[in-house]
Design a protein around this motif. Structure first.
Motif, PDB file in Angstrom:
ATOM      1  N   GLY A 177      40.734  42.524  35.329  1.00 26.08           N
ATOM      2  CA  GLY A 177      42.104  42.178  34.943  1.00 26.08           C
ATOM      3  C   GLY A 177      42.344  40.707  35.178  1.00 26.08           C
ATOM      4  O   GLY A 177      41.818  40.119  36.127  1.00 26.08           O
ATOM      5  N   SER A 178      43.097  40.074  34.282  1.00 28.64           N
ATOM      6  CA  SER A 178      43.409  38.635  34.391  1.00 28.64           C
ATOM      7  C   SER A 178      42.146  37.799  34.546  1.00 28.64           C
ATOM      8  O   SER A 178      42.088  36.858  35.349  1.00 28.64           O
ATOM      9  CB  SER A 178      44.355  38.374  35.573  1.00 28.64           C
ATOM     10  OG  SER A 178      45.547  39.108  35.428  1.00 28.64           O
ATOM     11  N   ALA A 179      41.101  38.159  33.767  1.00 27.88           N
ATOM     12  CA  ALA A 179      39.836  37.412  33.740  1.00 27.88           C
ATOM     13  C   ALA A 179      39.168  37.344  35.111  1.00 27.88           C
ATOM     14  O   ALA A 179      38.462  36.385  35.432  1.00 27.88           O
ATOM     15  CB  ALA A 179      40.040  36.020  33.177  1.00 27.88           C
ATOM     16  N   MET A 180      39.383  38.380  35.936  1.00 27.50           N
ATOM     17  CA  MET A 180      38.735  38.484  37.243  1.00 27.50           C
ATOM     18  C   MET A 180      38.301  39.922  37.476  1.00 27.50           C
ATOM     19  O   MET A 180      38.871  40.850  36.897  1.00 27.50           O
ATOM     20  CB  MET A 180      39.689  38.050  38.368  1.00 27.50           C
ATOM     21  CG  MET A 180      40.032  36.580  38.386  1.00 27.50           C
ATOM     22  SD  MET A 180      41.004  36.134  39.860  1.00 27.50           S
ATOM     23  CE  MET A 180      42.505  37.065  39.562  1.00 27.50           C
ATOM     24  N   ILE A 181      37.308  40.098  38.321  1.00 24.35           N
ATOM     25  CA  ILE A 181      36.863  41.434  38.695  1.00 24.35           C
ATOM     26  C   ILE A 181      37.722  41.919  39.857  1.00 24.35           C
ATOM     27  O   ILE A 181      37.682  41.359  40.954  1.00 24.35           O
ATOM     28  CB  ILE A 181      35.373  41.435  39.073  1.00 24.35           C
ATOM     29  CG1 ILE A 181      34.533  41.068  37.843  1.00 24.35           C
ATOM     30  CG2 ILE A 181      34.948  42.801  39.611  1.00 24.35           C
ATOM     31  CD1 ILE A 181      33.059  40.878  38.142  1.00 24.35           C
ATOM     32  N   LEU A 182      38.519  42.945  39.597  1.00 24.20           N
ATOM     33  CA  LEU A 182      39.402  43.501  40.623  1.00 24.20           C
ATOM     34  C   LEU A 182      38.687  44.527  41.495  1.00 24.20           C
ATOM     35  O   LEU A 182      39.083  44.744  42.640  1.00 24.20           O
ATOM     36  CB  LEU A 182      40.624  44.144  39.962  1.00 24.20           C
ATOM     37  CG  LEU A 182      41.455  43.226  39.055  1.00 24.20           C
ATOM     38  CD1 LEU A 182      42.609  44.005  38.438  1.00 24.20           C
ATOM     39  CD2 LEU A 182      41.965  42.020  39.823  1.00 24.20           C
ATOM     40  N   ARG A 183      37.656  45.169  40.938  1.00 23.36           N
ATOM     41  CA  ARG A 183      36.818  46.081  41.715  1.00 23.36           C
ATOM     42  C   ARG A 183      35.404  45.997  41.172  1.00 23.36           C
ATOM     43  O   ARG A 183      35.175  46.253  39.992  1.00 23.36           O
ATOM     44  CB  ARG A 183      37.323  47.528  41.605  1.00 23.36           C
ATOM     45  CG  ARG A 183      36.474  48.518  42.399  1.00 23.36           C
ATOM     46  CD  ARG A 183      36.975  49.956  42.296  1.00 23.36           C
ATOM     47  NE  ARG A 183      36.749  50.537  40.985  1.00 23.36           N
ATOM     48  CZ  ARG A 183      37.167  51.748  40.615  1.00 23.36           C
ATOM     49  NH1 ARG A 183      37.866  52.478  41.462  1.00 23.36           N
ATOM     50  NH2 ARG A 183      36.920  52.219  39.403  1.00 23.36           N
TER      51      ARG A 183
END
Length: 305
Positions: free
Chosen positions: A186-192
């Motif tokens: 999400g939002s160009a990042m790995i959240l998990r």
């Protein structure tokens, strides 16, 4: 009183039809995906979704992942930008979850998103979940099919042992292949972290945050009932040791030191360790590169008390 157990039915057309009828009637069903077994319900039915939370004992501020048959169905629920479209085209169907803005007319029950204006969605590759999506014609909310914060289930027997009478039916199609929950972006990042790695995605890991924006972000999660010691190179007298590579133990994630094999075996090994006589569990170090990042993420949460 004797503990009750759910019905476990082997995957075939009749089993899918029975599971779909339960879903359409507002019930919940355990079903395998390529990651872990999920506890599925109609994501548009608030009462059905509430049954998931009740069965798991899951806090209502922790959102759920919604499973869909294809990208076209996902686009009717969430707003995709060009980056999300590229990720979906490359990795779906598969173990990637995208957190995207929710369409106002999505029809998804607000309990699914825990009141957020975003939704976590994925298109699974597993034949059983895809068959259930086709048979129900509904988007399916499906977190892991276990009691909240307990070890995730990679076999039908794990589901039955964890949820017992709280789930009426388990669709059994053998052990899952990936063995870890999906990677969430999400939002160009790995959240998990998950089976699709940061190196494959070319994305950074999100910094630690107290705010819950996606499933699987609780500090304590995926935990055995026993205390868990990480990075163990030997066994204490009261421990069950899970080995890796050259470190042998009572069990091993991969004698060859293969992190992909270790990921597939992780939760199964933790279930065996939890059932073994020793009161404590120790696990050998796992290199952090590639899918090792996801394994270590799960282990840190499992050991957090």
């Amino acid at each position: 009183m004797t503990a009750q157990h759910p019905r476990i039915v082997q995957y075939d057309d009749a089993a899918v039809a029975e599971a779909a009828a339960l879903i359409r009637a507002g019930g919940i069903v355990a079903v395998p995906t390529e990651t872990v077994y999920g506890l599925a319900a109609d994501a548009t039915d608030a009462e059905a979704v509430a049954r998931i939370y009740a069965a798991k004992g899951r806090p209502s501020f922790n959102p759920l992942i919604v499973h869909l048959p294809d990208l076209a169905a996902a686009e009717r629920i969430a707003i995709f930008d060009s980056h999300a479209c590229a990720l979906a085209t490359r990795w779906w169907p598969g173990p990637l979850t995208l957190v995207l803005p929710l369409r106002p007319d999505s029809g998804i029950a607000s309990l699914v998103t825990a009141g957020l204006d975003t939704i976590a969605i994925r298109v699974p590759a597993h034949r059983a979940m895809q068959a259930l999506l086709a048979a129900t014609g509904r988007p399916l909310a499906a977190p892991s099919a276990n009691a909240s914060n307990a070890i995730s289930p990679t076999r039908a027997a794990h589901v039955a042992a964890s949820l017992r009478e709280r789930v009426p039916l388990i669709l059994d199609d053998g052990p899952t292949s990936a063995g870890l929950e999906s990677t969430i972006v999400g939002s160009a990042m790995i959240l998990r972290p998950g089976p699709i790695t940061a190196e494959q995605l070319g994305l950074p890991n999100a910094p630690p945050s107290e705010q819950i924006t996606a499933p699987g972000q609780l500090a304590t999660h995926y935990a055995p009932a026993k205390p868990l010691r990480l990075d163990a190179i030997s066994r204490a007298p009261d421990e069950w040791l899970i080995g890796f590579g050259a470190i042998t133990g009572d069990d091993t994630l991969s004698p060859a030191g293969n992190p992909i094999e270790a990921a597939a075996r992780l939760f199964d090994a933790l279930h065996r360790a939890d059932a073994a006589p020793p009161p404590r569990i120790a696990i050998a170090p796992i290199p952090a590169a590639g899918i090792g990042a996801a394994i270590n993420d799960r282990l840190r949460r499992a050991a957090h008390r």
